[in-house]
Write an enzyme that holds these catalytic residues in place. Sequence first.
Site, PDB file in Angstrom:
ATOM      1  N   GLU A 209       0.826  -1.220   0.000  1.00  0.00           N
ATOM      2  CA  GLU A 209       0.000   0.000   0.000  1.00  0.00           C
ATOM      3  C   GLU A 209       0.857   1.265   0.000  1.00  0.00           C
ATOM      4  OE1 GLU A 209      -3.441  -0.080   2.556  1.00  0.00           O
ATOM      5  OE2 GLU A 209      -3.497   2.103   2.676  1.00  0.00           O
TER       6      GLU A 209
ATOM      7  N   LYS B   5      -8.226  -0.971  10.960  1.00  0.00           N
ATOM      8  CA  LYS B   5      -7.507  -1.373   9.732  1.00  0.00           C
ATOM      9  C   LYS B   5      -6.288  -0.468   9.532  1.00  0.00           C
ATOM     10  CE  LYS B   5      -6.686  -1.675   5.078  1.00  0.00           C
ATOM     11  NZ  LYS B   5      -5.836  -0.794   4.248  1.00  0.00           N
TER      12      LYS B   5
ATOM     13  N   ASP C 101       3.861 -14.345  12.165  1.00  0.00           N
ATOM     14  CA  ASP C 101       2.546 -14.819  11.721  1.00  0.00           C
ATOM     15  C   ASP C 101       1.542 -13.660  11.769  1.00  0.00           C
ATOM     16  OD1 ASP C 101       0.009 -15.973  11.574  1.00  0.00           O
ATOM     17  OD2 ASP C 101       0.580 -17.757  12.707  1.00  0.00           O
TER      18      ASP C 101
ATOM     19  N   HIS D 291      -2.207  10.437  -1.000  1.00  0.00           N
ATOM     20  CA  HIS D 291      -2.154   9.274  -1.889  1.00  0.00           C
ATOM     21  C   HIS D 291      -1.816   9.717  -3.306  1.00  0.00           C
ATOM     22  CE1 HIS D 291      -3.284   5.711   0.261  1.00  0.00           C
ATOM     23  NE2 HIS D 291      -4.240   6.337   0.889  1.00  0.00           N
TER      24      HIS D 291
HETATM   25  C1  MEV Z   1      -6.379   3.001   4.546  1.00  0.00           C
HETATM   26  O1  MEV Z   1      -5.608   1.869   4.240  1.00  0.00           O
HETATM   27  C2  MEV Z   1      -6.484   3.186   6.043  1.00  0.00           C
HETATM   28  C3  MEV Z   1      -7.421   4.307   6.514  1.00  0.00           C
HETATM   29  O2  MEV Z   1      -8.725   4.114   5.967  1.00  0.00           O
HETATM   30  C4  MEV Z   1      -7.455   4.239   8.024  1.00  0.00           C
HETATM   31  C5  MEV Z   1      -8.488   5.142   8.648  1.00  0.00           C
HETATM   32  O3  MEV Z   1      -9.514   5.470   8.012  1.00  0.00           O
HETATM   33  O4  MEV Z   1      -8.279   5.484   9.836  1.00  0.00           O
HETATM   34  C6  MEV Z   1      -6.954   5.656   6.029  1.00  0.00           C
END
Ligand code: MEV
Length: 424
Positions: free
Chosen positions: A82, A260, A276, A375
């Site tokens: 990413e 995430k 792992d 990004h």
């Molecule tokens: C993207 O990989 C992760 C985000 O969506 C995390 C978040 O929203 O806090 C930017």
Amino acid sequence: MTTQSRIPGFRDVSPAGRRAALAEHAQLAPDSLDALATGGLSLDQADHMIENVVGTFAMPVGVATNFTVNGADVLVPMVTEEPSVVAAASNAARIARERGGFHTSSTSPIMQAQVQVLDVADPEGARARLHEAAAELIGLADEQDPRLVSLGGGVRELRVRTVPGRGGSYVLVHLVVDVRDAMGANAVNTMAEAVAGRIGEIAGGRVLLRILTNKADLRLARARAVFAAEALGGAEVVDDIVHAGALAEADPYRAATHNKGIMNGITAVVLATGNDTRAVEAGAHSHAIGADGRYSALSHFEIDRDGDLVGTLELPMPVGLVGGATTVHPAARAAVGLLGVTTAAGLAEIVTAVGLAQNFAALRALATEGIQRGHMSLHARNIAVSAGATAEEIPVVVHRLIADRAVRTERAEQVLAELRSAGH
Ligand code: MEV
């Protein structure tokens, strides 16, 4: 000499230039640098790791800069597909370092195995009998791993629980094991299988599952950092980041995305060190469910007395340095060498600090300009490079692509042609 994680210009040089900087700033040996450069894993080694091997699969490994953890600088290897993840972690670490960087702590490296017993006539009686036989069962389990015991690890305690099952209660025996510097799955699974028969006899039932639990809630790592309000653009931004964190605490839809973002950092380091990733992720998911049964944010954001932002993160961190891919994969060994960690706890704490950094970076972007701008500039950089821009040309091309809202290779080629003809 100790590692220095501030490496000005690191992002602007070539991968070879960055490796040279690692040699200088972290005293990384040439064979480790080679392993990081090439991926390290031979086909023969791969063929011994898993079954039906047909090849190896490469992923980028980047190094996050600026981290200081408990007062020591550390350079962090991250494997991820990413864009923005490594840059975001490095930026967050740069801001955190103004207020002393990351501070961490962890529990003892305790993993647990569960032995399930069915068809027990008297579950409460069985529980009592199993506790009475604890010394015998612990001794039997420890006998399976004399090396672990000689290193100061081994079974610490036996816990007995009952849960509702099909046609009666299941009796569950937990072996609570200090696994020292291992991830510990093999150690505790071997122990569970070895004591299962005796547990069945004592409980007076039939033993079924004998396996570790990935809810590694006795093996926690914690990280904390302060991010200066001034560095974030003032009190309003701090307040908005706290609102972003509060939404993740209140709403599972937001919490999943928030967590995430934490895992973007955590999984990248766990993978780089050959650990792992699924075990760490399973532990994180289970920890995200609070005592009230609600799925929520793993981290918290508050405002301290000085008006600065305080971020904290706690989660299970079952990672190891011995056994498994960490010891056999040359690039994983190089990653561990770069981190300079000598204990599983040391690794677990750095991984957690990176998770917090990643989380903070995402919230900061979301609470201000949004994440697409960052990004897009990284994407534009990749496009500029693929169109053949040199190190001096890259910033100009990136700027033009973003200003024109045309982040495409043809446009990058046009911009380059214009630049070059203007320069002649
Ligand atoms: C993207 O990989 C992760 C985000 O969506 C995390 C978040 O929203 O806090 C930017």
